[in-house]
Every structure is written in structure tokens, then in C-alpha cells.
Design a protein around this motif. Sequence first.
Motif, PDB file in Angstrom:
ATOM      1  N   LEU A  80       0.858  -1.167  -0.205  1.00 32.11           N
ATOM      2  CA  LEU A  80       0.086  -0.057   0.143  1.00 32.11           C
ATOM      3  C   LEU A  80       0.994   1.274  -0.113  1.00 32.11           C
ATOM      4  CD1 LEU A  80      -2.850  -0.570   2.685  1.00 32.11           C
ATOM      5  CD2 LEU A  80      -2.936  -0.711   0.155  1.00 32.11           C
ATOM      6  N   GLY A  81       0.452   2.351  -0.507  1.00 28.40           N
ATOM      7  CA  GLY A  81       0.882   3.452  -0.412  1.00 28.40           C
ATOM      8  C   GLY A  81       1.751   3.999  -1.658  1.00 28.40           C
ATOM      9  N   ALA A  82       2.301   5.199  -1.477  1.00 29.88           N
ATOM     10  CA  ALA A  82       2.898   5.875  -2.763  1.00 29.88           C
ATOM     11  C   ALA A  82       4.298   5.122  -3.179  1.00 29.88           C
ATOM     12  CB  ALA A  82       3.059   7.365  -2.331  1.00 29.88           C
ATOM     13  N   HIS A  83       4.985   4.316  -1.861  1.00 26.95           N
ATOM     14  CA  HIS A  83       6.235   3.743  -2.417  1.00 26.95           C
ATOM     15  C   HIS A  83       6.090   2.228  -2.641  1.00 26.95           C
ATOM     16  CE1 HIS A  83       8.074   7.423  -0.904  1.00 26.95           C
ATOM     17  NE2 HIS A  83       7.190   7.224   0.342  1.00 26.95           N
ATOM     18  N   ARG A  84       4.902   1.890  -2.905  1.00 22.89           N
ATOM     19  CA  ARG A  84       4.828   0.407  -3.274  1.00 22.89           C
ATOM     20  C   ARG A  84       5.632   0.389  -4.706  1.00 22.89           C
ATOM     21  NH1 ARG A  84       0.156   3.218  -4.421  1.00 22.89           N
ATOM     22  NH2 ARG A  84      -0.812   2.852  -6.594  1.00 22.89           N
ATOM     23  N   PRO A  85       6.078  -0.818  -4.880  1.00 18.53           N
ATOM     24  CA  PRO A  85       6.724  -1.170  -6.281  1.00 18.53           C
ATOM     25  C   PRO A  85       5.794  -1.138  -7.399  1.00 18.53           C
ATOM     26  CG  PRO A  85       6.530  -3.292  -4.911  1.00 18.53           C
ATOM     27  CD  PRO A  85       6.103  -2.226  -4.082  1.00 18.53           C
ATOM     28  N   ARG A  86       6.420  -0.446  -8.436  1.00 15.16           N
ATOM     29  CA  ARG A  86       5.633  -0.474  -9.751  1.00 15.16           C
ATOM     30  C   ARG A  86       6.566  -0.745 -11.067  1.00 15.16           C
ATOM     31  NH1 ARG A  86       0.823   2.206  -9.207  1.00 15.16           N
ATOM     32  NH2 ARG A  86       0.922   3.572 -11.200  1.00 15.16           N
ATOM     33  N   SER A  87       5.686  -1.274 -11.931  1.00 21.38           N
ATOM     34  CA  SER A  87       6.546  -1.538 -13.152  1.00 21.38           C
ATOM     35  C   SER A  87       5.575  -1.296 -14.307  1.00 21.38           C
ATOM     36  CB  SER A  87       7.174  -3.029 -13.274  1.00 21.38           C
ATOM     37  OG  SER A  87       8.044  -3.097 -14.370  1.00 21.38           O
ATOM     38  N   THR A  88       6.064  -2.044 -15.475  1.00 18.28           N
ATOM     39  CA  THR A  88       4.972  -1.651 -16.725  1.00 18.28           C
ATOM     40  C   THR A  88       3.801  -2.524 -16.459  1.00 18.28           C
ATOM     41  OG1 THR A  88       5.835  -3.542 -18.006  1.00 18.28           O
ATOM     42  CG2 THR A  88       6.995  -1.409 -18.194  1.00 18.28           C
ATOM     43  N   ALA A  89       2.652  -2.424 -17.266  1.00 19.84           N
ATOM     44  CA  ALA A  89       1.598  -3.385 -17.011  1.00 19.84           C
ATOM     45  C   ALA A  89       1.899  -4.772 -17.602  1.00 19.84           C
ATOM     46  CB  ALA A  89       0.498  -2.555 -17.856  1.00 19.84           C
ATOM     47  N   LEU A  90       2.800  -4.983 -18.191  1.00 19.82           N
ATOM     48  CA  LEU A  90       3.094  -6.247 -18.949  1.00 19.82           C
ATOM     49  C   LEU A  90       3.989  -6.912 -17.748  1.00 19.82           C
ATOM     50  CD1 LEU A  90       4.277  -5.455 -22.558  1.00 19.82           C
ATOM     51  CD2 LEU A  90       2.440  -7.046 -21.655  1.00 19.82           C
ATOM     52  N   TRP A  91       5.009  -6.363 -17.379  1.00 20.64           N
ATOM     53  CA  TRP A  91       5.685  -6.734 -16.039  1.00 20.64           C
ATOM     54  C   TRP A  91       4.804  -7.084 -14.947  1.00 20.64           C
ATOM     55  CZ3 TRP A  91       8.826  -8.940 -18.924  1.00 20.64           C
ATOM     56  CH2 TRP A  91      10.150  -8.274 -19.785  1.00 20.64           C
ATOM     57  N   ALA A  92       4.141  -6.364 -14.490  1.00 24.24           N
ATOM     58  CA  ALA A  92       3.128  -6.422 -13.407  1.00 24.24           C
ATOM     59  C   ALA A  92       2.366  -7.604 -13.498  1.00 24.24           C
ATOM     60  CB  ALA A  92       2.404  -5.106 -13.081  1.00 24.24           C
ATOM     61  N   THR A  93       1.716  -7.768 -14.865  1.00 30.10           N
ATOM     62  CA  THR A  93       1.122  -8.847 -15.284  1.00 30.10           C
ATOM     63  C   THR A  93       1.666 -10.237 -15.093  1.00 30.10           C
ATOM     64  OG1 THR A  93      -0.381  -7.611 -16.548  1.00 30.10           O
ATOM     65  CG2 THR A  93      -0.332 -10.016 -16.858  1.00 30.10           C
ATOM     66  N   LEU A  94       2.862 -10.033 -15.680  1.00 28.09           N
ATOM     67  CA  LEU A  94       3.550 -11.605 -15.555  1.00 28.09           C
ATOM     68  C   LEU A  94       4.007 -11.863 -13.867  1.00 28.09           C
ATOM     69  CD1 LEU A  94       5.351 -13.568 -16.799  1.00 28.09           C
ATOM     70  CD2 LEU A  94       7.179 -11.910 -16.844  1.00 28.09           C
ATOM     71  N   ALA A  95       4.433 -10.723 -13.173  1.00 25.40           N
ATOM     72  CA  ALA A  95       4.785 -11.053 -11.774  1.00 25.40           C
ATOM     73  C   ALA A  95       3.635 -11.494 -10.897  1.00 25.40           C
ATOM     74  CB  ALA A  95       5.475  -9.882 -11.401  1.00 25.40           C
ATOM     75  N   ASN A  96       2.535 -10.704 -10.856  1.00 28.23           N
ATOM     76  CA  ASN A  96       1.492 -11.032 -10.151  1.00 28.23           C
ATOM     77  C   ASN A  96       0.621 -12.399 -10.576  1.00 28.23           C
ATOM     78  OD1 ASN A  96       2.026  -8.807  -8.777  1.00 28.23           O
ATOM     79  ND2 ASN A  96       0.585  -7.582  -9.942  1.00 28.23           N
ATOM     80  N   GLY A  97       0.641 -12.437 -11.806  1.00 24.27           N
ATOM     81  CA  GLY A  97       0.134 -13.918 -12.300  1.00 24.27           C
ATOM     82  C   GLY A  97       0.976 -15.007 -11.855  1.00 24.27           C
ATOM     83  N   THR A  98       2.265 -14.995 -11.838  1.00 24.76           N
ATOM     84  CA  THR A  98       3.225 -15.994 -11.549  1.00 24.76           C
ATOM     85  C   THR A  98       2.893 -16.558  -9.857  1.00 24.76           C
ATOM     86  OG1 THR A  98       4.752 -15.574 -13.353  1.00 24.76           O
ATOM     87  CG2 THR A  98       5.452 -16.792 -11.061  1.00 24.76           C
ATOM     88  N   SER A  99       2.963 -15.056  -9.290  1.00 27.30           N
ATOM     89  CA  SER A  99       2.668 -15.254  -7.724  1.00 27.30           C
ATOM     90  C   SER A  99       1.591 -15.822  -7.313  1.00 27.30           C
ATOM     91  CB  SER A  99       2.787 -13.649  -7.161  1.00 27.30           C
ATOM     92  OG  SER A  99       4.049 -13.114  -7.226  1.00 27.30           O
ATOM     93  N   SER A 100       0.487 -15.593  -7.978  1.00 29.75           N
ATOM     94  CA  SER A 100      -0.828 -16.037  -7.436  1.00 29.75           C
ATOM     95  C   SER A 100      -1.012 -17.708  -7.915  1.00 29.75           C
ATOM     96  CB  SER A 100      -1.963 -15.247  -8.331  1.00 29.75           C
ATOM     97  OG  SER A 100      -2.126 -15.511  -9.502  1.00 29.75           O
ATOM     98  N   HIS A 101      -0.128 -18.394  -8.568  1.00 23.91           N
ATOM     99  CA  HIS A 101      -0.272 -19.707  -8.901  1.00 23.91           C
ATOM    100  C   HIS A 101       0.711 -20.467  -8.212  1.00 23.91           C
ATOM    101  CE1 HIS A 101      -2.233 -22.710 -11.091  1.00 23.91           C
ATOM    102  NE2 HIS A 101      -1.363 -22.835 -12.097  1.00 23.91           N
ATOM    103  N   ILE A 102       1.129 -20.038  -7.041  1.00 25.50           N
ATOM    104  CA  ILE A 102       2.364 -20.750  -6.380  1.00 25.50           C
ATOM    105  C   ILE A 102       1.777 -21.554  -5.230  1.00 25.50           C
ATOM    106  CG2 ILE A 102       4.296 -20.466  -4.942  1.00 25.50           C
ATOM    107  CD1 ILE A 102       5.103 -18.147  -6.841  1.00 25.50           C
ATOM    108  N   ILE A 103       1.052 -20.848  -4.370  1.00 20.13           N
ATOM    109  CA  ILE A 103       0.527 -21.748  -3.025  1.00 20.13           C
ATOM    110  C   ILE A 103      -0.517 -22.865  -3.277  1.00 20.13           C
ATOM    111  CG2 ILE A 103       1.500 -20.029  -1.632  1.00 20.13           C
ATOM    112  CD1 ILE A 103      -1.413 -19.126  -1.078  1.00 20.13           C
ATOM    113  N   GLU A 104      -1.072 -23.044  -4.516  1.00 21.30           N
ATOM    114  CA  GLU A 104      -1.877 -23.968  -4.490  1.00 21.30           C
ATOM    115  C   GLU A 104      -3.160 -23.851  -3.996  1.00 21.30           C
ATOM    116  OE1 GLU A 104      -2.186 -26.068  -7.112  1.00 21.30           O
ATOM    117  OE2 GLU A 104      -0.003 -25.485  -7.829  1.00 21.30           O
TER     118      GLU A 104
END
Length: 462
Positions: A80-104
Motif C-alpha cells: 500500500l501507499g506511494a512507495h509500493r513497487p511499480r513496473s510496466t503493466a506487462l511486467w506487473a501482469t507477469l509477476a502477479n500472475g506468477t505469484s498467484s499460482h504458487i501456493i495452490e
Amino acid sequence: MYDSMSERLAEYIQQVQYVALPKSVEQATKVAFLDWLGNAIVGSQMPPAQMTHRVLAAQGGAPQATVIGWRRSDVPLTVLGAHRPRSTALWATLANGTSSHIIELDDVHKASIIHAGTVVIPAALALAEWLGASGEELIEAIVAGYDVCIRIGEAVTPSHYQYFHTTGTAGTFGAAAAAAKLLKLSLEQTMHALGTAGTQAAALWEFIETGAMSKHLHSGKAGFNGVLAALLAKEGFTGAPKIIEGKRGFMNAMANSYDAAKVLDQLGTRYALLENCYKIHSSCRHTHHAIDLVIQLTTEHDLRPEEIERIEIGTYRVALDITDNLNPKSVYDGKFSIQYCAALAAVKRRAGLAEFTEENLNDPVVRSVLDRVHAFEDPACQANYPEKWGARVTIVAANGKRFEATTDYPKGDYENPVSADELIGKFTSLVQGYLDEPTTKAFVQRSMTLETLSNVSNFFAE
């Protein structure tokens, strides 16, 4: 009459409007979003996600969208907040999609065998952040994305699933649909986006042989490819108009048999999100029926591990193709072993994220029970698959008594649902230890009132 399936799907994508959606679909979308978010937050702190973050960080990129859980080792988790890490929409999609498919613990649609949330939601969220879309527009994109990828997945299941991980293949179409909706592409542009998405559809099951991390990348890359396809289409980049049904298209190339009618059947009147299923156990969905039944029987009859002579699990063939593993060598292997999941459930009477540990994997009591688990194909379960993901479990006690239970619908199936309150509880439990209480409450509140956001980029604001 339409010249191609892509044209009809493109028209549907354009027609999805928040004001016309049934309230049940709106509620289902918000629940799916919250459930996805919990998976992404916890998954973002796991080694595969952190490896992905390091690779993406080295590439740089405009700060368009939030990368959940991306942090330096010396900085606390910031979401949360102004200092949260941000990147391009493409990179964010790749990173967040990968993260959400790890813990089953991510959602799944049975008939298509797709974890749609791990592909569609990160793509839609990243673009909505970047474009400053409203919460209503984000809901529209998620609904369209789920419908498109699930319908295509249904058409090729179960043949396609023998070699291809449907989340990474058909899921690509869903991400493209969501992105096209948010980018407000024309009918022709949306068709081209679907065409370019389909030619990038890829994800092979070979990872299962060693428990490789590739599976996590399937969802992230499918989302990335779908967003890329839509962005290219906006610039005039063309894709195959018959990528789904063409003689060298998706269905003919990637399934020995398929039912093309399922792609367009009841389009616009049947919403796939209402058929979404949610995970309670932190393992492959094809193990959940066995876990449910083992917990039920050991609890009802108070069976201790040493009193169990044998556990017999009858189920459908695909469950065995994916999870028949008598000797899992890693925690992740264990999540894809129906025998181990049953043994863990018999000993711990739970199979959540906290139970899948190295300690339990090597626990001599769990291993002892594991040696007494037998899994086999049950004709009745096989006949009902994929509409029903059923199992029959028999526990034979040392004194000769037999205890048996069956289920067609594991807990979390839409026919055996968990409530919104239960899923809020799941989210709260998952993120405990990662987020403080005010942040947790903020995410619950914002997710469950997603439609009120005038600008999605404010979702992660302080």
C-alpha cells in the motif's frame, strides 16, 4: 452469421456492461478478486516469485502498475501507499500472475480445468491501474476474460489436458479478452488480439515429472501474452481470425478431440464466474475430494494413524494422471500426490498451507500412512468426469472394520460452495503474518466494494 468464433467472442466482449450484469455475477467477481489477491500476496513471498521479481527488476520499466510483494531483502513487505513497487503493466501482469499460482490455493473451473483468476485478474488489474479505469470497468473485464478462456477450455477438455496445462493455454485468450475490454478495442482489433493471443498459447505438463517451477510461470506468461496481444492489436497488429477453429488453429492443433459448440453456447446468458470453485486445501484440486473424505472419516470415527491399516481411493483417470505419486520428494511434489495428501489429512486432519512443510513431508508417521494408501481408477467417478470431480474413499482399520464415504463435489465446488464470509476468513488467515490488520481489513473492504472505485489505481493507495 459470423465468419469466425473470434468475431462472435469479440462482439460479446464489447457487449459486456456492468449495469447489465446480474448482481450474483458482480458478487462472484468481487469474491474471485479477493481470493486471487490472497494467493498473490502470499505467493509473492515464495522463492519462485522472488526470482521472477529480481529478473524483472533488472529490466526496468515505466511505473504503470503495482507489483505485489516486490521488495528488497532489507525492506518490509509493501503493498500500500506511494512507495509500493511499480513496473510496466506487462511486467506487473507477469509477476502477479506468477505469484498467484504458487501456493495452490487459487480458484478453478471444473469443466475447463482452468485457474482463470491467476491469468485474467492480474492482466485486468495491471491495465486498469495503468489506464485509470473504474472498478466497474475492471469487473466488466474480469467477467469477459473468465467467460472467454473458460469456454475455449471447455471445448478442448479433457483431450487437451493430457499434455497441455489449460491455464497457460486457453487462459491466454482470457487475458486478451480482459485487456481488449479495458483498452476499448474495436471489434476488428479485438479479433486480432484473440488471434495473436492464441498463437502464443503454451504450457506443457512435463513440469510435473520433477515438480519444476514452470507451472507458476504458466499463468504469469499467459496473462503477459494476452495483454501483449491486445496492446499490439491497438497498434494495428493483425492476428489469425480463425485462430480457435481454423485447420491449423488452437483446437485442431492442441486437442485430439473437442466440442467446438461449447465456445459459443449460451454466450451472454451463462456466466462462467458463477461456476467458479475455490480451494480450501493447499494442493492440486484433483486431490481435494480425497482430502475431504479422509478428514471426514478419521474425524467421525476418531481413527488414529496407527489404527489405519489401509486407505483406498477410487477416482477418475485424470486425477491419477496428475497426482499418482507414492514417493513425493519435495513439499511441492506432495501437493501433487494424492497418496501423500490423503496421508497428511489422516494424520493432521487438515491440509492447509501450514501443513505442507518439510517437517511433515519427512514425518515418519505421515510416511508410514503414505505407504498404506492405494489409489485407483473408479468406473463411476470416471464416467461422471469432468462434470463431477468425484472420489470414493475406504479406510480399513487394523481391527478389520471398514469405513467408506463418497463425494461428487469437493468442498468449494459451486455445487458444494463456501460462502463469501468463509472466503474472507480464508483471505484473512492466509495473509496473517504478511500484512498488518489495518491493511488486511482495507483489502477486504476495497475488494468487496470494487464497483465503487472511480480509479483502480487507488486500490493500493494508503
